[in-house]
Write a protein that holds these residues in place. Structure first.
Motif, short mmCIF file in Angstrom:
data_model
loop_
_atom_site.label_atom_id
_atom_site.label_comp_id
_atom_site.label_asym_id
_atom_site.label_seq_id
_atom_site.Cartn_x
_atom_site.Cartn_y
_atom_site.Cartn_z
N GLU A 118 0.81 -1.21 0.00
CA GLU A 118 0.00 0.00 0.00
C GLU A 118 0.85 1.27 0.00
O GLU A 118 0.50 2.26 -0.62
N ILE A 119 1.98 1.22 0.71
CA ILE A 119 2.89 2.38 0.70
C ILE A 119 3.39 2.61 -0.71
O ILE A 119 3.38 3.74 -1.23
N TYR A 120 3.84 1.53 -1.36
CA TYR A 120 4.35 1.66 -2.73
C TYR A 120 3.26 2.15 -3.68
O TYR A 120 3.53 2.95 -4.58
N ARG A 121 2.02 1.69 -3.46
CA ARG A 121 0.93 2.14 -4.34
C ARG A 121 0.68 3.64 -4.19
O ARG A 121 0.52 4.36 -5.19
N GLU A 122 0.68 4.11 -2.94
CA GLU A 122 0.43 5.53 -2.73
C GLU A 122 1.57 6.39 -3.26
O GLU A 122 1.38 7.56 -3.59
N LEU A 123 2.77 5.81 -3.34
CA LEU A 123 3.92 6.53 -3.90
C LEU A 123 4.08 6.27 -5.40
O LEU A 123 5.09 6.61 -5.99
N ASN A 124 3.05 5.62 -6.00
CA ASN A 124 2.98 5.37 -7.44
C ASN A 124 4.04 4.41 -7.97
O ASN A 124 4.33 4.40 -9.17
N ASP A 125 4.63 3.61 -7.09
CA ASP A 125 5.54 2.56 -7.54
C ASP A 125 4.71 1.28 -7.68
O ASP A 125 4.73 0.38 -6.83
N TYR A 126 3.96 1.20 -8.78
CA TYR A 126 2.97 0.14 -8.93
C TYR A 126 3.60 -1.24 -9.08
O TYR A 126 3.01 -2.24 -8.65
N GLU A 127 4.75 -1.31 -9.71
CA GLU A 127 5.41 -2.60 -9.89
C GLU A 127 5.78 -3.21 -8.54
O GLU A 127 5.51 -4.39 -8.27
N ALA A 128 6.39 -2.39 -7.66
CA ALA A 128 6.75 -2.88 -6.32
C ALA A 128 5.50 -3.23 -5.53
O ALA A 128 5.47 -4.21 -4.77
N ALA A 129 4.44 -2.42 -5.69
CA ALA A 129 3.19 -2.69 -4.97
C ALA A 129 2.62 -4.05 -5.38
O ALA A 129 2.26 -4.87 -4.53
N LEU A 130 2.55 -4.31 -6.69
CA LEU A 130 2.01 -5.59 -7.17
C LEU A 130 2.86 -6.77 -6.70
O LEU A 130 2.32 -7.84 -6.37
N ASP A 131 4.17 -6.59 -6.65
CA ASP A 131 5.05 -7.65 -6.15
C ASP A 131 4.69 -8.02 -4.71
O ASP A 131 4.59 -9.20 -4.36
N HIS A 132 4.49 -7.02 -3.87
CA HIS A 132 4.16 -7.27 -2.47
C HIS A 132 2.76 -7.89 -2.33
O HIS A 132 2.55 -8.80 -1.51
N TYR A 133 1.79 -7.39 -3.11
CA TYR A 133 0.44 -7.96 -3.04
C TYR A 133 0.46 -9.44 -3.45
O TYR A 133 -0.23 -10.27 -2.84
N GLN A 134 1.22 -9.75 -4.50
CA GLN A 134 1.25 -11.12 -4.99
C GLN A 134 1.91 -12.04 -3.96
O GLN A 134 1.44 -13.17 -3.74
N LEU A 135 2.98 -11.57 -3.32
CA LEU A 135 3.61 -12.36 -2.25
C LEU A 135 2.62 -12.62 -1.12
O LEU A 135 2.54 -13.72 -0.57
N SER A 136 1.87 -11.58 -0.77
CA SER A 136 0.85 -11.72 0.28
C SER A 136 -0.22 -12.73 -0.13
O SER A 136 -0.60 -13.61 0.64
N LEU A 137 -0.71 -12.60 -1.37
CA LEU A 137 -1.76 -13.48 -1.86
C LEU A 137 -1.30 -14.94 -1.89
O LEU A 137 -2.03 -15.84 -1.46
N ASP A 138 -0.07 -15.16 -2.37
CA ASP A 138 0.46 -16.52 -2.43
C ASP A 138 0.57 -17.12 -1.03
O ASP A 138 0.23 -18.30 -0.82
N GLY A 139 1.04 -16.32 -0.08
CA GLY A 139 1.19 -16.80 1.30
C GLY A 139 -0.13 -17.18 1.92
O GLY A 139 -0.26 -18.22 2.59
N LEU A 140 -1.18 -16.37 1.67
CA LEU A 140 -2.49 -16.64 2.25
C LEU A 140 -3.16 -17.84 1.58
O LEU A 140 -3.85 -18.62 2.24
N LYS A 141 -2.94 -18.01 0.28
CA LYS A 141 -3.51 -19.17 -0.41
C LYS A 141 -2.90 -20.46 0.13
O LYS A 141 -3.59 -21.46 0.30
N ASN A 142 -1.60 -20.42 0.39
CA ASN A 142 -0.93 -21.61 0.94
C ASN A 142 -1.46 -21.97 2.32
O ASN A 142 -1.42 -23.12 2.74
N LEU A 143 -1.95 -20.95 3.04
CA LEU A 143 -2.49 -21.18 4.38
C LEU A 143 -3.98 -21.49 4.35
O LEU A 143 -4.59 -21.73 5.39
N ASP A 144 -4.56 -21.41 3.16
CA ASP A 144 -6.00 -21.59 3.01
C ASP A 144 -6.77 -20.55 3.84
O ASP A 144 -7.80 -20.83 4.44
#
Length: 722
Positions: free
Chosen positions: A137-163
């Motif tokens: 979210e910090i990266y998104r607000e600072l308009n660094d969208y690539e870094a933001a998407l990287d962090h979101y995807q890492l978060s999403l992958d981690g939560l999916k693995n945990l069901d």
């Protein structure tokens, strides 16, 4: 020893608060406060810490950010003395969320980083994934969208693995927000709809409201204004139900922008007014800043330069307060870390060791004092003197200078330059001079620090020279930056080696931020004054057109109060707002008794005077921004009274009748009285989805009809049997 039953009661209250905080933060706060009171009576540190956490989290959701920080930092301090800390990661994460809302990104990142380390230490993959999404979210607000998407995807992958299906809503929603910001509308729609469906399935009001807002923005980008308004109003209704006022302001701003895009400025201003009221109630300067910025543009569009100038000054004032608040928050964090005697390595990275903290704190206090003086003046020469005279408290210097970029000269022009305590005039550094360290600092938009002459030589690849006096051994150059663009530089220099260190550089960078804001504010102030002077002559030429435009405006030409057109828009908005807030709304319809007879015998000019006088009297009783006095047509008036139950509306009507009677306006041809009198009809209700705006208007009209039918000069209240 605390009573076991009491501890169980505290735990139960906090658990209940946790379960409903995303649906009803107000109720969650009541439960957490009850738990805290019991915990304080029981003197149980673990229960006190836990209760402070839930109080702070609830206050965050309600937009009470300053109080939330206090509660959470109190919990954080208590945790350091517990053998088994409670909610440690969650406390740090929520503090990060609050500083993200306040746009203090360095503190937000620090707390997220500390929470991430703690989550790793506790082997808590769920919170690791949550913190990764929040850093995104910090990266998104600072308009660094690539870094933001990287962090979101890492978060999403981690939560999916945990069901953790109920938790994946957050990164999914955040990914949709990034695609929306990038104008990748199909992807934004896909992820936002997915987040909305999950939010409704898991009854997560936070993401449901957010998703509806994003869908409204999507519809606006596709020029489907009707659908956009529908989505945004749904989002606003949800925020009103959960009383998350801070987050509702984002939707109010979107509604404002929706109407300005359609050139409906007056309607847009209504939403800004509500956002300002929320910002003032919550003491949320970052909300007021956004509102004032929009008001400047709105009044410029309306050719109202005086109002534009007024709101520009308000914008600059609140911008200065925000910068001071940011520094206050950083100072408070430093003090709390010292108080807690924290030795964890991840906190040392940001707050330094105790001796360094003391020095940093003293420097920050001096900077704050300078900042208050600097941002309080619009005189640049006085500003430069203040900085120079106070800087000696923090560090010694042989040379001190502030240079501003001159586009005409293609150079840095030193507005203020002191060498060996002597003021130097007319000094420039050409932007073509690549050997100028000041120019390098400006062009590269980054700070430079040199501790020895060899350091300087290594950068210039030649023996350093100076156009003024001898070459200094220690130098610092810091760019003056506004909105990521350098407007000049500040430099401080000393003949001694190693005169400055990293702390010195950080101090100068903080001071540079104050100076840049003050310079830009002064420039804007001067530019706006010049614009007003230029436009004043244009406005005189437009005066002839104003008369023709008056009939299309929202002000009644005769009385100066609102006309029917303004009423239609205002009443619809207030009705919907009261529907969302579950508040009373009252309509009062007023008619001058036997006014035709008055006009026939006293003349229309005298009749106009009566209408003007009565309009002014009625308008006195529509004082609040949520009230409106309207000339509905001819001799008929309406008063809209929001958040006003029937008994209060009746009381106001009685006062109006009394004041009209006391004026003793002669009306010898009235069959009911010798003076001007009014018939008044009142209708009140708490709006529901089954009741329309027309229904309430008709009820007020029926009450007025009854007042006139029963002999006039009276007040009638609508009843279902009426």
């Amino acid at each position: 020893m605390p009573n076991i039953e009491t501890l169980r009661q505290i735990a139960s209250l906090n658990q209940n608060a946790k379960q409903i905080i995303n649906r009803n933060p107000q109720e969650a706060l009541a439960l957490a406060n009850e738990a805290l009171n019991l915990a304080l009576e029981a003197q149980d540190p673990t229960s006190i810490c836990s209760s402070h956490y839930f109080v702070g989290s609830s206050k965050w959701r309600l937009g009470q950010l300053t109080d939330a920080i206090t509660s959470l930092q109190e919990a954080d301090i208590i945790n350091k003395y517990l053998d088994q800390p409670v909610h440690e990661v969650e406390i740090l994460n929520t503090l990060g969320n609050i500083y993200l809302d306040l746009q203090i990104y360095d503190l937000a990142f620090t707390y997220y980083q500390m929470g991430y380390h703690a989550a790793q230490h506790q082997n808590d993959p769920k919170m690791i994934a949550t913190l990764l999404s929040n850093v995104g979210e910090i990266y998104r607000e600072l308009n660094d969208y690539e870094a933001a998407l990287d962090h979101y995807q890492l978060s999403l992958d981690g939560l999916k693995n945990l069901d953790q299906k109920e938790r994946i809503i957050y990164p999914i929603s955040n990914i949709g927000a990034v695609y929306l910001a990038q104008d990748k509308l199909d992807l934004a729609q896909e992820y936002t709809m997915q987040a909305l469906e999950l939010a409704r399935f898991y009854d997560d009001r936070i993401i449901e409201s957010l998703s509806l807002k994003f869908l409204g923005i999507l519809a606006k980008k596709n020029f489907n204004y009707s659908l956009a308004e529908d989505y945004l109003n749904q989002s606003l209704t949800l925020y009103s139900e959960t009383q998350e006022l801070l987050f509702s302001t984002d939707v109010l701003f979107e509604l404002h922008d929706l109407y300005t895009e359609q050139n409906k400025i007056q309607q847009a201003l209504i939403y800004l007014n509500e956002a300002i009221m929320i910002g003032e109630d919550l003491k949320a300067n970052h909300i007021l800043k956004q509102a004032y910025q929009r008001l400047v543009k709105d009044h410029q569009a309306l050719n109202n330069t005086q109002n534009a100038f007024f709101f520009m000054e308000k914008y600059m004032e609140v911008s200065e307060e925000i910068e001071k608040d940011k520094l206050d928050q950083k100072l408070r964090s430093i003090q709390l870390m010292k108080q807690a005697d924290i030795t964890a390595q991840e906190r040392d990275d940001y707050f330094l060791l105790n001796q360094q903290l003391e020095k940093a704190y003293q420097s920050a206090e001096v900077i704050h004092a300078i900042g208050r003086k600097v941002t309080a003046t619009n005189d640049l020469e006085a500003l430069y003197n203040i900085v120079y005279e106070n800087l000696s408290i923090l560090m010694s210097s042989t040379t001190f200078g502030i240079a501003i970029h001159s586009e005409n000269l293609k150079a840095l022009q030193y507005q203020y330059l002191i060498v060996d305590e002597e003021r130097m005039e007319n000094h420039f550094a050409s932007l073509e001079n690549k050997n100028s360290l000041a120019v390098q600092c400006f062009i590269q938009n980054r700070s430079l620090v040199f501790r020895t002459r060899d350091d300087i030589k290594n950068v210039l690849h030649q023996t350093p020279s100076s156009t003024i006096g001898s070459v200094m051994n220690s130098m610092m150059f810091v760019p003056l930056v506004i909105e990521d663009k350098a407007i000049g530089i500040i430099t401080i220099q000393n003949r001694a080696d190693h005169a400055y260190n990293e702390q010195s550089l950080k101090t100068l960078e903080t001071l540079a931020a104050y100076i840049a804001i003050a310079i830009r504010n002064t420039q804007k102030n001067n530019a706006l004054k010049a614009q007003i002077e230029e436009k004043s002559s244009i406005q005189n030429e437009l005066a002839k057109l104003n008369k023709e435009l008056q009939d299309l405006s929202e002000i009644d030409g005769l009385t100066g109060i609102a006309n029917r057109r303004h009423f239609d828009e205002f009443y619809e908005y207030e009705f919907k707002r009261c529907l969302r807030s579950n508040e009373w709304i009252s309509l009062m319809m007023l008619d001058i008794d036997h006014f035709k007879e008055y006009n026939d015998h006293y003349g229309h000019l005298q009749g106009d005077e009566i209408i003007i006088l009565i309009a002014k009297l009625i308008a006195k009783h529509a004082k609040r921004s949520s009230d409106l006095a309207v000339r509905f047509g001819g001799d008929e008036f309406i008063v809209v009274l929001s958040n006003t139950p029937l008994e209060d509306a009746h009381r106001i009507a009685l006062v109006i009748q009394k004041e009209i009677s006391e004026l003793t306006l002669l009306h010898e041809h009235s069959p009911i009285a010798s003076t001007i009198s009014l018939s008044i009809g009142i209708a009140s209700l708490i709006p529901s989805t089954e009741c329309s705006t027309n229904a309430l208007l008709e009820k007020a009209d029926q009450a007025l009809y009854k007042a006139k039918g029963n002999g006039r000069n009276q007040i009638q209240i609508y009843k279902e049997s009426t």
